[in-house]
Design a protein around this motif. Structure first.
Motif, PDB file in Angstrom:
ATOM      1  N   TRP A   1       0.816  -1.197  -0.003  1.00  0.00           N
ATOM      2  CA  TRP A   1      -0.097   0.049   0.013  1.00  0.00           C
ATOM      3  C   TRP A   1       0.678   1.221  -0.128  1.00  0.00           C
ATOM      4  CZ3 TRP A   1      -0.578  -4.162   3.321  1.00  0.00           C
ATOM      5  CH2 TRP A   1      -1.689  -4.917   3.291  1.00  0.00           C
TER       6      TRP A   1
ATOM      7  N   VAL B   1       0.494   5.042   1.478  1.00  0.00           N
ATOM      8  CA  VAL B   1      -0.809   5.603   2.057  1.00  0.00           C
ATOM      9  C   VAL B   1      -0.561   7.052   1.990  1.00  0.00           C
ATOM     10  CG1 VAL B   1      -1.493   5.930   4.484  1.00  0.00           C
ATOM     11  CG2 VAL B   1      -0.439   3.749   3.807  1.00  0.00           C
TER      12      VAL B   1
ATOM     13  N   ASP C   1      -2.816   9.501   2.863  1.00  0.00           N
ATOM     14  CA  ASP C   1      -3.453  10.175   3.897  1.00  0.00           C
ATOM     15  C   ASP C   1      -3.247   9.660   5.249  1.00  0.00           C
ATOM     16  OD1 ASP C   1      -5.777  11.349   5.350  1.00  0.00           O
ATOM     17  OD2 ASP C   1      -7.133  10.731   4.033  1.00  0.00           O
TER      18      ASP C   1
ATOM     19  N   LYS D   1      -5.780   7.416   7.264  1.00  0.00           N
ATOM     20  CA  LYS D   1      -5.891   5.876   6.592  1.00  0.00           C
ATOM     21  C   LYS D   1      -4.723   5.207   7.147  1.00  0.00           C
ATOM     22  CE  LYS D   1      -8.859   6.557   2.859  1.00  0.00           C
ATOM     23  NZ  LYS D   1      -9.051   6.936   1.462  1.00  0.00           N
TER      24      LYS D   1
ATOM     25  N   GLU E   1      -5.157   2.386  10.132  1.00  0.00           N
ATOM     26  CA  GLU E   1      -6.088   1.359   9.524  1.00  0.00           C
ATOM     27  C   GLU E   1      -5.156   0.432   8.487  1.00  0.00           C
ATOM     28  OE1 GLU E   1      -9.935   2.487   7.797  1.00  0.00           O
ATOM     29  OE2 GLU E   1     -10.274   0.396   7.385  1.00  0.00           O
ATOM     30  N   THR E   2      -4.320   1.199   7.778  1.00  0.00           N
ATOM     31  CA  THR E   2      -3.645   0.418   6.617  1.00  0.00           C
ATOM     32  C   THR E   2      -2.627  -0.627   7.334  1.00  0.00           C
ATOM     33  OG1 THR E   2      -3.896   2.222   5.152  1.00  0.00           O
ATOM     34  CG2 THR E   2      -2.046   0.545   4.664  1.00  0.00           C
TER      35      THR E   2
ATOM     36  N   ILE F   1     -11.068  -1.301  13.327  1.00  0.00           N
ATOM     37  CA  ILE F   1     -10.947  -1.219  11.949  1.00  0.00           C
ATOM     38  C   ILE F   1     -11.958  -1.973  11.484  1.00  0.00           C
ATOM     39  CG2 ILE F   1      -8.407  -0.545  11.948  1.00  0.00           C
ATOM     40  CD1 ILE F   1      -8.147  -3.374  10.670  1.00  0.00           C
TER      41      ILE F   1
ATOM     42  N   GLU G   1      -8.831   0.645  -6.170  1.00  0.00           N
ATOM     43  CA  GLU G   1      -7.884   1.161  -5.542  1.00  0.00           C
ATOM     44  C   GLU G   1      -6.545   1.245  -6.385  1.00  0.00           C
ATOM     45  OE1 GLU G   1      -7.481  -1.469  -2.079  1.00  0.00           O
ATOM     46  OE2 GLU G   1      -5.889  -2.675  -3.107  1.00  0.00           O
TER      47      GLU G   1
END
Lengths: 588, 186
Positions: free
Chosen positions: A135, A137, A139, A142, A145-146, A183, B38
Motif C-alpha cells: 500500500w 498511504v 492520507d 488512513k 487502519e492500513t 478497523i 484502489e
C-alpha cells in the motif's frame, strides 16, 4: 490534512502506536531522510526495540529469522529509494517461503511523488510482484487502519510479506488514531476449514492404502505448533512413513520412528523411492516444488495424490492431484484425526508391513555414507560432529545456500518446529547470517548457529557489526572449501569440469576478520581438533566466526540430476559420468 | 531463452516444463474479476498475467459501483484447462479481488464489444461500405465526403468480420473497447 484535535496525533506517532497495538517487540531497520519522523518517535519510547542493521537486505532476513523462529510476523523499517530497493531480495525470499513480514518504507512527500526526487523510487511498483500485498498511504487518516490491515494480510491464510509505503508528509500530518479493534473487518478472510466430505474421502484412502507416504512442507510449520503436534499424532497412530521438504523439517521429529528424512534433489534415497513407489501420497502443506518433483511426467506414477494446502493456487499448479483439500493444515489434520478415530482407527496392516520391509531395504543402502578422512575435515563429518555436540541443547540453526545447506539438512536432526531457518524457494545466498541474528534477538538465551559456506557468508558479512552492537552471540559455522561448492559440483557434472568462476581467490582471513569486528575467530583444519574447536565455539559468550577448512572437492549426494525422476538418483562419485543429458542441462 | 533452446510450452519463470505433459486444447475464457477500485489494482492484475506468462487477449476495466468503489475487470484469456484454472486461482488470492467468475464455464453469457472504424473512400467503395454497415447494424457517427466513422457493438467475432470486409474498402483506423460480459439470466 485532518484538523488537529485532542486525540489526534502525527502519522509517525501513529505508526509506533499501531506497532505496539499489534504486539510488536522488535523492529529491524535502518534510518534515512524519509523515515526520520518515525525514528524520532522510536527514540521517545522504550517498548519497541530497534535493531540497527548494516544493510536493509540484512534487516529483512533478520525479520524472517525472527518470524520463522517465533511464529510472529517480523517487522522492518527502511527509508525511501535505496532503503526500499535493498529490501527487495528479502521480500522475494519471504514471499517464496511464505514468511509473514510487515515492511514499512519511507517515501518522498506526496507532493514530490513522480518528480524523481532525491531518494525517490516507485516502491509499491517495484515491490508489487514480491509482496503478498502493498500500500502507498497518501492520507494520515488512513495510516493506522492500513498498518493493522497489513498485519492481518501478512499473517492470514498463506503468510507472506507486505509493505506499507509512507510519504514523509503523511508522517508529519495529524489525524485520529484508529485502534486495532476498531478497523472494519477486511474482506480478506481465507478459508481455514477443509471440506469435510473430502477429508472423509481421504480417511477412506488412509484406511486402505498399502504403500502410503506423508509428504509434508513448510505449511505445517506456518500453521503453528498445534499442527505439528497433530501431525505427530496422526503419523504415529497410523504408522505411515513420513518425509518432508527442506522447509518442513522439524514438524515431525527427526528422531521419530516413521521419519524417512528429507526428500527431493538432495533428499534421502529411502524418502525419494518411497515417494516414487507409494500408492497414496498425502501432501500436507507442501507445494510440489521442482526441487521435489524432478521430472514431472515421471513423478510418483502409481499413486493417488491428496493435497492439503491453504492456498488454492497451489493445487494442480505443478502436479495434478486426485483429492485437493483447501484449508489450514492444523484444522484439516484435526478433522482428519477425529474422523479416522471415529471410524475405528483402521489401517491396512498387512500392506504396511510389506511397505516398511521395502523401506528398510532402501534404508540399508545408507545413502548418506561418505568416505571420511583422517587428514582433512569432510563437510559431512563437521556437521555430524556439530550435531553430536549440540544435540539436546536449546538450539536453532540457520543456513546460507549451497552444498553446506543440503548437508545441514541431511546431517542435522530437528525434533521441533521453528528450529530450522533456511532460504528454500528463492535460494538466497547471504540469508543465514542476518537470519541467525533475527533468531537470536527473539531467543537471547538459545544457541543459534548459522551453518554457512564461505561464499554465501561473505554476501552479508557486514551484519557481524549488528551482532556485536546488539550482543547477539550468534555462531557462524563456516564450511570453507574456498569454492562456490554447488556451482562447482554442477560444473563438474554438467559442464565438462570447466570451473568457470566458481573459485574465489583472496578470501579474508576469517580469524582476523572476527577480531576486526571484535568477536572471536576460530580456525580448524584437522579432524582431530574439531570437537574441541566446536566446544570452544559453543562455550564462548559472544559471536564467533568459525572457519572450518573442509575438503575442497566434496560433492553433495544423493542427487537427483536435473530432468530425472526420483528412481534415478546418484548415490556417489562413481555414478556421475555423463548422467545429465542436454535436456537436463537446461534446467536449473 | 532462444539461446538455451527451450522448447515451446516452457514457462519463462521456471526451468521445468510444466505445461507440456498436459498440453491439450487451448481454450479461450472470459473472466469477470470484481476488485476494490484502489490505486495499483490494475497493475497487480496485469503484472500477475505477465509475470506468470499468461495471455491477455482483451481486458476492460471500469468502476461499476461508485459507492462501494468496486471495479469490474473483464479479461479474455487463453490457455489449457490447467492454465485457466491456475489463472483463476492466482487471481482469487490477490487481496483486493472479491470474486472471480469464469463466464465461459458458468452457464451462458452475453459478450459485447464496441468498435469505431474509420473508412475512407470514394465512389463504389464508399457506397459498398455503407451498405455493409447497414447489414452489420453499424451506425455512422461521423461523415465527410471522403470518409465515415462507423460505430458498432457486437461480439469480437462480428467486429473482426466487419473490419475484414472494410479492409479492401479503405479501412484506415480501428478503435476497440475490449469485451464486456455478463452472465445470462437472473
Amino acid at each position: 490534512m485532518t484538523q488537529a484535535n485532542a486525540s489526534a496525533m502525527t502519522g509517525a506517532k501513529m505508526i509506533v502506536k499501531a506497532l505496539k497495538d499489534q504486539g510488536v517487540e522488535v523492529v529491524f531497520g535502518y534510518p534515512g531522510g524519509a523515515v526520520l519522523p518515525i525514528y524520532d518517535e522510536l527514540f521517545l519510547q522504550n517498548d519497541i526495540r530497534h535493531i540497527l542493521v548494516r544493510h536493509e537486505q540484512g534487516a529483512v532476513h533478520m525479520a524472517e529469522g525472527y518470524a520463522r523462529s517465533t511464529g510472529k510476523p517480523g517487522v522492518v523499517l527502511v527509508t525511501s529509494g535505496p532503503g526500499a530497493t535493498n529490501a527487495v531480495t528479502g521480500l522475494t525470499d519471504a514471499l517464496l517461503d511464505s514468511i509473514p513480514l510487515v515492511v514499512l518504507s519511507g517515501q518522498v512527500p506526496t507532493f514530490m511523488i513522480g518528480t524523481d526526487g532525491f531518494q525517490e523510487a516507485d516502491t509499491v511498483g517495484i515491490t508489487r510482484p514480491c509482496t503478498k500485498m502493498n500500500w502507498l498511504v497518501k492520507d494520515t487518516a488512513k495510516l493506522a487502519e492500513t498498518i493493522h490491515t497489513a498485519f492481518h494480510v501478512a499473517t492470514s491464510g498463506r503468510p507472506g510479506p507486505v509493505l506499507v509505503d509512507i510519504p514523509k508528509d503523511v508522517q508529519f500530518a495529524q489525524a485520529e488514531y484508529v485502534a486495532r479493534e476498531k478497523i472494519k473487518t477486511s474482506h480478506y478472510q481465507p478459508r481455514v476449514k477443509g471440506d469435510i466430505e473430502a477429508i472423509t474421502k481421504l480417511v477412506e484412502l488412509l484406511e486402505k492404502a498399502e504403500r502410503p507416504v506423508f509428504y509434508t512442507g513448510g505449511g505445517v510449520i506456518n500453521s503453528g505448533t498445534a499442527a505439528s503436534q497433530l501431525l505427530r499424532e496422526l503419523v504415529d497412530a497410523t504408522g505411515f512413513p513420513i518425509t518432508s521438504t527442506l522447509m518442513g523439517l522439524g514438524a515431525y521429529p527427526a528422531s521419530g520412528r516413521n521419519w524417512l528424512g528429507m526428500l527431493g534433489m538432495h533428499g534421502l534415497y529411502e524418502a525419494n523411492l518411497a515417494m516414487h513407489g507409494c500408492d497414496l501420497m498425502i501432501n500436507i502443506g507442501a507445494r510440489f516444488d521442482d526441487r521435489i518433483t524432478g521430472r514431472v511426467a515421471d513423478f510418483s506414477p502409481h499413486s493417488v495424490k491428496a493435497h492439503i494446502d491453504i492456498d488454492p493456487s497451489s493445487i494442480n499448479k505443478v502436479i495434478r492431484v486426485d483429492l485437493p483439500i483447501v484449508g489450514d493444515v492444523g484444522h484439516v489434520l484435526e478433522d482428519m484425526l477425529r474422523i479416522w478415530k471415529s471410524r475405528g482407527r483402521k489401517v491396512n496392516k498387512e500392506g504396511l508391513a510389506k511397505w516398511w520391509a521395502q523401506i528398510t531395504e532402501w534404508k540399508a543402502v545408507d545413502c548418506l555414507d561418505y568416505k571420511n578422512s583422517e587428514k582433512t575435515i569432510k563437510p559431512q563429518y563437521a556437521l555430524q560432529r556439530l550435531e553430536a555436540l549440540t544435540k539436546g541443547m536449546d538450539r536453532y540453526i540457520t543456513t546460507e545456500v549451497g552444498q553446506h545447506q543440503m548437508w545441514a539438512a541431511q546431517f542435522l536432526g530437528f525434533d521441533a518446529p521453528n528450529r530450522w531457518m533456511t532460504s528454500g524457494g528463492l535460494g538466497t545466498m547471504g540469508y543465514g547470517l542476518p537470519a541467525s541474528i533475527g533468531v537470536q534477538v527473539a531467543h537471547p538465551e538459545a544457541l543459534v548457529i548459522n551453518v554457512a559456506g564461505e561464499a554465501s557468508w561473505l554476501m552479508n558479512m557486514q551484519e557481524m557489526g549488528t551482532a556485536m552492537q546488539f550482543r547477539a552471540p550468534v555462531k557462524q559455522f563456516i564450511l570453507n572449501n574456498e569454492r562456490l561448492g554447488m556451482v562447482r559440483q554442477w560444473q563438474e557434472l554438467l559442464h565438462g569440469e570447466r570451473y568457470s568462476h566458481s573459485w574465489s581467490e583472496s578470501l579474508p582471513d576469517f580469524v582476523k576478520l572476527a577480531e576486526a569486528f571484535g568477536c572471536k575467530g576460530i580456525k580448524c583444519s584437522d579432524p582431530k581438533d574439531l570437537d574441541d574447536a566446536i566446544m570452544e565455539m559453543i562455550r564462548y559468550d559472544g559471536p564467533v566466526i568459525f572457519d572450518c577448512l573442509v575438503e575442497k572437492h566434496e560433492n553433495c549426494f544423493p542427487m537427483i540430476p536435473s530432468g530425472k525422476p526420483h528412481n534415478e538418483m546418484l548415490l556417489g562419485e562413481a555414478e556421475t559420468q555423463g548422467v545429465i543429458k542436454a535436456g537436463g542441462a537446461v534446467l536449473v | 531463452m532462444s539461446a538455451l533452446n527451450i522448447t515451446k510450452g516452457s514457462s519463462s519463470h521456471s526451468a521445468y516444463d510444466l505445461r507440456d505433459p498436459y498440453a491439450e486444447v487451448i481454450e479461450s475464457h472470459t473472466l469477470a474479476v470484481l476488485v476494490d477500485n484502489e490505486s495499483g489494482v490494475l497493475a497487480r492484475v496485469i503484472g500477475l498475467f505477465s509475470g506468470r506468462g499468461y495471455n491477455i487477449d482483451s481486458l476492460t476495466v471500469a468502476e461499476v459501483d461508485h459507492t462501494g468503489h468496486r471495479s469490474r475487470i473483464t479479461i479474455v484469456t487463453r490457455g489449457t484447462p490447467q492454465v485457466i484454472e491456475q489463472i483463476k486461482a492466482q487471481l482469487g488470492r490477490l487481496v483486493p479481488v472479491h470474486a472471480v467468475n469464469d463466464l465461459t464455464v458458468e452457464g451462458p453469457a452475453v459478450q459485447r464489444e464496441l468498435a469505431l472504424l474509420k473508412v475512407a473512400g470514394k465512389g463504389d467503395a464508399r457506397i459498398e461500405a455503407l451498405r455493409l454497415a447497414e447489414i452489420f447494424r453499424a451506425n455512422v457517427v461521423d461523415s465527410t465526403l471522403e470518409s465515415f466513422v462507423f460505430e458498432m457493438t457486437g461480439t469480437p467475432e462480428k467486429i473482426d468480420a466487419f473490419a475484414e470486409l472494410m479492409r479492401p474498402l479503405g479501412l484506415r483506423e480501428v478503435a476497440r473497447t475490449g469485451v464486456a460480459a455478463l452472465s445470462r439470466g437472473a
